[in-house]
Design an enzyme around this catalytic site. Structure first.
Site, PDB file in Angstrom:
ATOM      1  N   THR A  54      41.247  37.930  42.170  1.00 25.42           N
ATOM      2  CA  THR A  54      42.474  38.368  41.493  1.00 25.42           C
ATOM      3  C   THR A  54      42.609  39.880  41.662  1.00 25.42           C
ATOM      4  OG1 THR A  54      42.191  36.596  39.905  1.00 25.42           O
ATOM      5  CG2 THR A  54      43.652  38.410  39.250  1.00 25.42           C
ATOM      6  N   GLU A  94      37.175  27.798  34.046  1.00 18.44           N
ATOM      7  CA  GLU A  94      35.761  27.497  33.900  1.00 18.44           C
ATOM      8  C   GLU A  94      35.634  26.267  33.010  1.00 18.44           C
ATOM      9  OE1 GLU A  94      33.408  30.970  32.950  1.00 18.44           O
ATOM     10  OE2 GLU A  94      34.522  32.125  34.434  1.00 18.44           O
ATOM     11  N   ALA A 110      45.308  28.584  17.812  1.00 20.21           N
ATOM     12  CA  ALA A 110      45.056  29.880  17.172  1.00 20.21           C
ATOM     13  C   ALA A 110      43.573  29.977  16.835  1.00 20.21           C
ATOM     14  CB  ALA A 110      45.885  29.987  15.895  1.00 20.21           C
ATOM     15  N   CYS A 112      38.180  36.923  32.754  1.00 16.51           N
ATOM     16  CA  CYS A 112      39.470  37.025  33.441  1.00 16.51           C
ATOM     17  C   CYS A 112      40.643  37.466  32.572  1.00 16.51           C
ATOM     18  CB  CYS A 112      39.765  35.719  34.145  1.00 16.51           C
ATOM     19  SG  CYS A 112      38.599  35.475  35.509  1.00 16.51           S
ATOM     20  N   ARG A 136      30.985  36.655  29.185  1.00 20.25           N
ATOM     21  CA  ARG A 136      31.743  37.881  29.445  1.00 20.25           C
ATOM     22  C   ARG A 136      32.849  38.026  28.395  1.00 20.25           C
ATOM     23  NH1 ARG A 136      32.870  37.218  35.853  1.00 20.25           N
ATOM     24  NH2 ARG A 136      33.143  35.057  35.207  1.00 20.25           N
TER      25      ARG A 136
HETATM   26  N1  LIG Z   1      35.685  32.881  37.016  1.00 21.05           N
HETATM   27  C1  LIG Z   1      36.823  32.231  37.147  1.00 21.05           C
HETATM   28  O1  LIG Z   1      37.031  31.215  36.499  1.00 21.05           O
HETATM   29  C2  LIG Z   1      37.896  32.713  38.068  1.00 21.05           C
HETATM   30  C3  LIG Z   1      37.808  33.942  38.686  1.00 21.05           C
HETATM   31  N2  LIG Z   1      38.850  34.421  39.443  1.00 21.05           N
HETATM   32  C4  LIG Z   1      38.730  35.706  40.112  1.00 21.05           C
HETATM   33  O2  LIG Z   1      37.757  35.537  41.145  1.00 21.05           O
HETATM   34  C5  LIG Z   1      37.023  36.739  41.343  1.00 21.05           C
HETATM   35  C6  LIG Z   1      35.532  36.460  41.196  1.00 21.05           C
HETATM   36  O3  LIG Z   1      35.284  36.095  39.855  1.00 21.05           O
HETATM   37  P1  LIG Z   1      33.911  35.411  39.418  1.00 21.05           P
HETATM   38  O4  LIG Z   1      33.514  34.369  40.403  1.00 21.05           O
HETATM   39  O5  LIG Z   1      34.081  35.045  38.004  1.00 21.05           O
HETATM   40  O6  LIG Z   1      32.905  36.671  39.546  1.00 21.05           O
HETATM   41  P2  LIG Z   1      31.309  36.683  39.624  1.00 21.05           P
HETATM   42  O7  LIG Z   1      30.886  38.016  39.168  1.00 21.05           O
HETATM   43  O8  LIG Z   1      30.765  35.448  38.978  1.00 21.05           O
HETATM   44  O9  LIG Z   1      30.991  36.519  41.189  1.00 21.05           O
HETATM   45  C7  LIG Z   1      31.209  37.511  42.138  1.00 21.05           C
HETATM   46  C8  LIG Z   1      30.084  37.424  43.178  1.00 21.05           C
HETATM   47  O10 LIG Z   1      30.381  38.265  44.276  1.00 21.05           O
HETATM   48  C9  LIG Z   1      29.153  38.805  44.767  1.00 21.05           C
HETATM   49  N3  LIG Z   1      29.435  39.944  45.632  1.00 21.05           N
HETATM   50  C10 LIG Z   1      29.827  41.211  45.281  1.00 21.05           C
HETATM   51  N4  LIG Z   1      30.007  41.952  46.393  1.00 21.05           N
HETATM   52  C11 LIG Z   1      29.765  41.143  47.461  1.00 21.05           C
HETATM   53  C12 LIG Z   1      29.808  41.323  48.880  1.00 21.05           C
HETATM   54  N5  LIG Z   1      30.156  42.497  49.439  1.00 21.05           N
HETATM   55  N6  LIG Z   1      29.471  40.280  49.671  1.00 21.05           N
HETATM   56  C13 LIG Z   1      29.108  39.087  49.139  1.00 21.05           C
HETATM   57  N7  LIG Z   1      29.054  38.867  47.809  1.00 21.05           N
HETATM   58  C14 LIG Z   1      29.381  39.868  46.982  1.00 21.05           C
HETATM   59  C15 LIG Z   1      28.390  39.101  43.488  1.00 21.05           C
HETATM   60  O11 LIG Z   1      26.995  39.255  43.741  1.00 21.05           O
HETATM   61  C16 LIG Z   1      28.728  37.865  42.642  1.00 21.05           C
HETATM   62  O12 LIG Z   1      27.775  36.833  42.840  1.00 21.05           O
HETATM   63  C17 LIG Z   1      37.605  37.735  40.328  1.00 21.05           C
HETATM   64  O13 LIG Z   1      38.615  38.463  40.958  1.00 21.05           O
HETATM   65  C18 LIG Z   1      38.199  36.842  39.261  1.00 21.05           C
HETATM   66  O14 LIG Z   1      39.228  37.482  38.552  1.00 21.05           O
HETATM   67  C19 LIG Z   1      39.981  33.681  39.655  1.00 21.05           C
HETATM   68  C20 LIG Z   1      40.122  32.452  39.083  1.00 21.05           C
HETATM   69  C21 LIG Z   1      39.091  31.859  38.263  1.00 21.05           C
HETATM   70  O1  LIG Z   2      41.825  33.820  36.298  1.00 23.10           O
HETATM   71  C1  LIG Z   2      40.942  33.156  35.787  1.00 23.10           C
HETATM   72  O2  LIG Z   2      39.756  33.415  35.887  1.00 23.10           O
HETATM   73  C2  LIG Z   2      41.261  31.956  34.976  1.00 23.10           C
HETATM   74  O3  LIG Z   2      41.502  32.388  33.607  1.00 23.10           O
HETATM   75  C3  LIG Z   2      41.769  31.335  32.701  1.00 23.10           C
HETATM   76  O4  LIG Z   2      40.691  30.404  32.686  1.00 23.10           O
HETATM   77  P1  LIG Z   2      39.356  30.614  31.801  1.00 23.10           P
HETATM   78  O5  LIG Z   2      39.169  32.064  31.525  1.00 23.10           O
HETATM   79  O6  LIG Z   2      38.294  29.849  32.497  1.00 23.10           O
HETATM   80  O7  LIG Z   2      39.564  29.874  30.438  1.00 23.10           O
HETATM   81  P2  LIG Z   2      40.799  29.398  29.547  1.00 23.10           P
HETATM   82  O8  LIG Z   2      40.670  27.962  29.317  1.00 23.10           O
HETATM   83  O9  LIG Z   2      42.086  29.904  30.065  1.00 23.10           O
HETATM   84  O10 LIG Z   2      40.457  30.140  28.168  1.00 23.10           O
HETATM   85  C4  LIG Z   2      40.473  31.556  28.107  1.00 23.10           C
HETATM   86  C5  LIG Z   2      40.214  32.015  26.696  1.00 23.10           C
HETATM   87  O11 LIG Z   2      41.335  31.702  25.872  1.00 23.10           O
HETATM   88  C6  LIG Z   2      40.913  31.049  24.697  1.00 23.10           C
HETATM   89  N1  LIG Z   2      41.998  30.126  24.271  1.00 23.10           N
HETATM   90  C7  LIG Z   2      42.522  29.225  25.142  1.00 23.10           C
HETATM   91  C8  LIG Z   2      43.553  28.388  24.745  1.00 23.10           C
HETATM   92  C9  LIG Z   2      44.064  28.474  23.447  1.00 23.10           C
HETATM   93  O12 LIG Z   2      44.996  27.749  23.041  1.00 23.10           O
HETATM   94  N2  LIG Z   2      43.526  29.381  22.602  1.00 23.10           N
HETATM   95  C10 LIG Z   2      42.503  30.216  22.978  1.00 23.10           C
HETATM   96  O13 LIG Z   2      42.045  31.060  22.182  1.00 23.10           O
HETATM   97  C11 LIG Z   2      39.631  30.334  25.090  1.00 23.10           C
HETATM   98  O14 LIG Z   2      38.823  30.088  23.967  1.00 23.10           O
HETATM   99  C12 LIG Z   2      39.014  31.362  26.017  1.00 23.10           C
HETATM  100  O15 LIG Z   2      38.309  32.352  25.290  1.00 23.10           O
HETATM  101  C13 LIG Z   2      43.004  30.564  33.189  1.00 23.10           C
HETATM  102  O16 LIG Z   2      43.239  29.463  32.320  1.00 23.10           O
HETATM  103  C14 LIG Z   2      42.802  30.051  34.615  1.00 23.10           C
HETATM  104  O17 LIG Z   2      43.973  29.400  35.076  1.00 23.10           O
HETATM  105  C15 LIG Z   2      42.480  31.237  35.513  1.00 23.10           C
HETATM  106  O18 LIG Z   2      42.217  30.816  36.834  1.00 23.10           O
END
Ligand SMILES: NC(=O)C1=CN([C@@H]2O[C@H](COP(=O)(O)OP(=O)(O)OC[C@H]3O[C@@H](n4cnc5c(N)ncnc54)[C@H](O)[C@@H]3O)[C@@H](O)[C@H]2O)C=CC1
Ligand SMILES: O=C(O)[C@H]1O[C@H](OP(=O)(O)OP(=O)(O)OC[C@H]2O[C@@H](n3ccc(=O)[nH]c3=O)[C@H](O)[C@@H]2O)[C@H](O)[C@@H](O)[C@@H]1O
Length: 438
Positions: free
Chosen positions: A122, A148, A248, A256, A324
């Protein structure tokens, strides 16, 4: 197809395993050797339902491999997905693009000329265009919307796929990557770079706004004596509003939503557009944490010093071990700073919580956390917390006082078992309400 996934954290590990499930040959790359060693052994270094099974399945079929070597990955892949982190910068609300820039540079150096580098992280709008102008390889952007706890399901059966592309060639390649998903009827939105980037940040901003809207209504309900649970249900019957994301409580956390709304407002400022309302969304969200701390003080007779407080939940949401920006741990840490003796229990997030908050107390079960507590705070709505028997729980605690910070417990059941039950945005028990009209 031969794909690589750069960054094997929450997003990347899921994406890599799911791409193997779609039939591709996949190499996952990370700079963290411990993460790669764990993944090679079929262990997922975080809790995500269904993911360990998928990783083990495809490391066994040989379709999924992991490495720390960008050179090997660069030479292998026809398409490279970049999934590295974009945390908040230390010096501003903006996104830190250090990892994205480094990952794109490292893979571009070794990638074949005709390969496609696809960003999934993102990022602030403008990033794809900047990278496309500096690398000698074609770039595309394919933002990710997985949640997640539902990551595998969301990747294999997403609501939609969004691709930001600059050529028919890039679109054809991405259609091929996602062929089975598209054949299942998933809508595909093809856009230019800025739109694809903005879709992602707009979606998260909308979701955060929806949660803060209902939490602002919770504040009003607290002031006026209303019930935000009933209010949410009633407005949710309107299809235009919908029932989802109107729970709520103590608010949103995680890796994120909080950082994404800040980065979005910051980027909008740079572009001369005000998204000031997102700062209010953030402020409302943070006030809910303050409210739980205040309620705890009030219920402990004005100060929590010396009080034994059991906190149920550490993860930012259930079915995750991700801590986080967890509202539960933020509240727990603040009460500990105020001198409370805090014991936290979470079914999956204890190891992560211990590392990040070593000064908090931890219990290995909900029962152990409840034993001797003066106050119980329910701050992450794990299903097993709903199954706690209030009568049994009352026999364990020193005082039967509970705050439901997630609106997920059955207040009548807890009250019937002798508990003083409070929930955010809901009326206090009748004996507690100020007398009207006197
Ligand atoms: N966690 C989620 O549910 C979602 C995350 N995103 C976006 O995806 C991106 C990643 O998020 P997460 O997976 O949660 O982060 P994370 O911190 O869990 O994973 C990132 C990984 O990238 C690795 N890394 C850093 N620099 C690197 C490099 N140069 N080469 C190879 N690996 C490298 C790190 O060691 C780490 O394992 C963010 O931009 C986040 O906003 C989007 C949708 C859902
Ligand atoms: O960009 C991202 O990483 C992701 O962020 C959120 O996903 P996530 O953070 O895994 O979890 P959510 O289910 O969205 O919940 C986020 C937070 O909102 C809270 N929440 C959710 C729903 C609600 O009604 N009320 C509320 O307090 C949850 O407890 C949690 O702390 C988005 O839902 C995903 O679509 C997106 O890809």
């Amino acid at each position: 197809m031969r794909l690589t996934v750069i960054g094997t954290g929450y997003l990347g590990a899921t994406h890599a395993a799911c791409m193997a499930e779609l039939g591709h040959e996949v190499v996952g790359v990370d700079v963290d050797p411990d993460k790669i060693a764990a993944l090679r052994a079929g262990q997922v270094p975080f809790h995500e339902p269904g993911l360990p099974e998928l990783i083990r399945k495809h490391t066994a079929t040989g379709r999924l491999r992991f490495t720390t070597d960008h050179t090997e990955a660069g030479a292998f892949g026809e398409v490279h997905f970049v999934c590295v982190g974009t945390p908040q910068r230390k010096d501003s609300e903006g996104a830190d693009l250090t990892y994205v820039d480094a990952a794109f540079a490292a893979i571009a150096e070794h990638a074949a000329e005709d390969s496609l580098l696809v960003g999934k992280s993102t990022v602030p709008v403008g990033t794809a265009e900047r990278l496309a102008g500096t690398l000698g390889v074609e770039v595309a952007w394919n933002p990710e919307f997985l949640r997640e706890g539902f990551a595998v399901e969301d990747t294999l059966r997403p609501d939609r796929l969004v691709i930001g592309v600059r050529s028919a060639h890039a679109e054809t390649i991405l259609r091929k990557v996602y062929e089975p998903v598209l054949e299942a009827g998933t809508p595909l939105v093809t856009a230019d770079f800025p739109t694809a980037e903005l879709v992602k940040t707009a979606a998260n901003a909308f979701l955060a706004t929806k949660i803060s809207f209902i939490n602002a209504m919770a504040e009003l309900c607290e002031a006026a004596g209303g019930d935000v649970g009933v209010l949410a249900q009633a407005i949710g019957h309107d299809d235009r509003i919908g029932k989802k994301f109107l729970r709520a409580g103590v608010g949103f956390g995680g890796g994120c939503l909080p950082k994404d709304i800040r980065a979005f407002a910051h980027r909008a400022d740079e572009l001369g557009v005000s998204l000031a309302f997102l700062r209010e969304v953030d402020a409302i969200n943070m006030r809910r944490r303050d409210k739980v701390v205040e309620l705890a003080r009030e219920l402990c007779g004005g100060a929590v010093l010396g009080a034994r407080i059991a906190v149920l939940g550490a993860a930012f949401k259930p079915d995750s071990d991700d801590i986080r920006d967890s509202p539960a741990l933020n509240v727990a840490a603040r009460l500990r700073l105020d001198g409370a003796d805090v014991t936290v229990y979470d079914p999956e997030a204890l190891d992560n919580a211990r590392k990040a908050f070593p000064l908090l107390g931890y219990a290995l079960s909900a029962e152990e956390a409840l034993r001797g507590a003066d106050l119980v705070l329910h701050l992450t709505e794990w299903p097993q917390f709903r199954e706690i028997d209030p009568e049994r729980a009352a026999s364990l605690v020193a005082r039967p006082l509970i705050v439901d910070g997630r609106g997920a417990l059955d207040g009548d059941r807890w009250s019937a078992a002798g508990w003083h039950f409070r929930a955010l945005g809901r009326p206090a028990p009748v004996e507690e309400r100020p007398l009207q009209g006197l």
